[in-house]
Scaffold this active site. Sequence first.
Site, PDB file in Angstrom:
ATOM      1  N   GLY A  31       0.827  -1.200   0.000  1.00 55.98           N
ATOM      2  CA  GLY A  31       0.000   0.000   0.000  1.00 55.98           C
ATOM      3  C   GLY A  31       0.865   1.255   0.000  1.00 55.98           C
ATOM      4  N   TYR A  68     -13.736  -4.559   8.959  1.00 53.33           N
ATOM      5  CA  TYR A  68     -12.467  -3.835   9.143  1.00 53.33           C
ATOM      6  C   TYR A  68     -12.037  -3.923  10.606  1.00 53.33           C
ATOM      7  CZ  TYR A  68      -9.325   0.293   8.851  1.00 53.33           C
ATOM      8  OH  TYR A  68      -8.254   1.143   8.881  1.00 53.33           O
ATOM      9  N   GLY A 109       1.429   4.549   3.653  1.00 56.11           N
ATOM     10  CA  GLY A 109       2.483   3.780   2.988  1.00 56.11           C
ATOM     11  C   GLY A 109       3.448   4.663   2.222  1.00 56.11           C
ATOM     12  N   ASP A 158       1.775  -2.219  -4.555  1.00 56.58           N
ATOM     13  CA  ASP A 158       0.439  -1.604  -4.538  1.00 56.58           C
ATOM     14  C   ASP A 158      -0.346  -2.074  -5.772  1.00 56.58           C
ATOM     15  OD1 ASP A 158      -0.459   1.232  -2.838  1.00 56.58           O
ATOM     16  OD2 ASP A 158      -1.722   0.601  -4.529  1.00 56.58           O
ATOM     17  N   SER A 174      -5.017  -0.423  13.438  1.00 59.31           N
ATOM     18  CA  SER A 174      -5.880   0.767  13.468  1.00 59.31           C
ATOM     19  C   SER A 174      -6.417   0.942  14.878  1.00 59.31           C
ATOM     20  CB  SER A 174      -7.050   0.561  12.499  1.00 59.31           C
ATOM     21  OG  SER A 174      -8.023   1.571  12.663  1.00 59.31           O
ATOM     22  N   VAL A 220      -2.108  -7.691  -2.471  1.00 55.35           N
ATOM     23  CA  VAL A 220      -1.612  -8.462  -1.319  1.00 55.35           C
ATOM     24  C   VAL A 220      -2.547  -9.604  -0.931  1.00 55.35           C
ATOM     25  CG1 VAL A 220      -0.178  -6.639  -0.308  1.00 55.35           C
ATOM     26  CG2 VAL A 220      -2.598  -6.831   0.371  1.00 55.35           C
ATOM     27  N   ALA A 253      -1.008  -2.273   3.573  1.00 55.93           N
ATOM     28  CA  ALA A 253      -2.167  -2.118   2.679  1.00 55.93           C
ATOM     29  C   ALA A 253      -3.459  -2.441   3.434  1.00 55.93           C
ATOM     30  CB  ALA A 253      -2.034  -3.042   1.472  1.00 55.93           C
ATOM     31  N   LYS A 259      -8.702  -5.691  12.017  1.00 54.80           N
ATOM     32  CA  LYS A 259      -7.690  -4.895  12.739  1.00 54.80           C
ATOM     33  C   LYS A 259      -7.496  -5.416  14.170  1.00 54.80           C
ATOM     34  CE  LYS A 259      -6.790  -2.027   9.299  1.00 54.80           C
ATOM     35  NZ  LYS A 259      -5.495  -1.984   8.624  1.00 54.80           N
ATOM     36  N   SER A 268       0.223   5.408  -1.618  1.00 53.25           N
ATOM     37  CA  SER A 268      -0.676   6.461  -1.124  1.00 53.25           C
ATOM     38  C   SER A 268      -0.583   6.552   0.397  1.00 53.25           C
ATOM     39  CB  SER A 268      -2.120   6.118  -1.541  1.00 53.25           C
ATOM     40  OG  SER A 268      -3.047   7.021  -0.981  1.00 53.25           O
ATOM     41  N   THR A 305      -5.916  10.529   4.542  1.00 53.87           N
ATOM     42  CA  THR A 305      -5.293   9.758   3.450  1.00 53.87           C
ATOM     43  C   THR A 305      -6.377   9.472   2.414  1.00 53.87           C
ATOM     44  OG1 THR A 305      -5.884   7.595   4.374  1.00 53.87           O
ATOM     45  CG2 THR A 305      -3.796   8.533   5.117  1.00 53.87           C
TER      46      THR A 305
END
Length: 278
Positions: free
Chosen positions: A8, A159, A14, A32, A146, A56, A84, A163, A11, A194
């Site tokens: 990742g 997510y 990363g 990426d 995160s 990935v 990523a 995480k 952007s 981001t």
Amino acid sequence: MSVGIVTGGASGIGLAVTKHLLTRGYKVVIADLNDAEGERLASSLGENVIFQHTDVSSFEQQRALFDRAFKWGGNRLDFLAANAGVDDRQSLYETNEKLDENGLPLPLNLKTVQVCLDAALQGIWLFKHYARKNKIPGGKIVITASAAGLYPMTTNPQYAAAKHGLVGLTRSCGPVFLKENITVNCICPAFVVTGLAPPNIRDIFPKEHITPMSTVIKAFDAFLDNDKMTGQTVELSLDELHFRKPVDYPNESQRWIGTQSQTLWEKAYEKPPVRSQL
Ligand SMILES: NC(=O)c1ccc[n+]([C@@H]2O[C@H](COP(=O)([O-])OP(=O)(O)OC[C@H]3O[C@@H](n4cnc5c(N)ncnc54)[C@H](O)[C@@H]3O)[C@@H](O)[C@H]2O)c1
């Protein structure tokens, strides 16, 4: 020259890590999905950066990435930023989910878990293989988890699950890999501007709650500068780094199981058939 992979890397976090690694004298492979940006960065950031198209969530593509990085780096690989990530690709709460021809539900799209969690596991698996081949075996991994790995995130339950998984993964394998001179740590950023979040969130999110990229870099430096720190989870909020401990044990039995029973588990797993039958 040290060699690192940043997934990742085209952007956001990363990219900032890639640029920072360059200032620390690393050669960096940006991995990426974004070919246009990756190629542009590789040609603008100089000869110590290459781009490798990588999804990935594909083991084969990650394997090709590691193989190229190790060879390009002169048979060495020192660092992996398993960074990523994507937010939920399909809402768990969807009310109009598609059905198959028999009227049965189709599976939930689990891309988020594959990119955030499965890919980091495969990344560790691959990194270990190459780190053992280094002239001085070992290396460092920093995983981008995160704050959603520490707290609920109702809008993105997949997510949050992935995480949380990364935090548990880091705490579990980090101390073990230290025996091989490999450190594994993770960062848990709060909100950093981001490409990840929906674009309109930037306009409505209060500025006083935005964590600057400089805090992310500070956390990476803390891990890069320390050969022994492993299994650590650091929460990034504003300009602060908070090293977070696992939840406390509720009673002495759980404390005993958590701290003293490891040798029993190791003994139990010594017999190979036990694992292979699982
Ligand atoms: N921005 C935040 O507030 C925040 C907070 C906590 C954690 N994070 C985590 O930080 C990491 C980096 O995200 P970001 O905020 O910099 O977002 P970003 O969208 O700016 O960057 C993510 C990069 O990952 C790439 N990517 C997506 N899927 C990929 C795949 N399958 N294979 C390879 N590359 C892929 C994208 O093309 C993009 O370049 C993610 O793991 C994210 O979950 C971000």
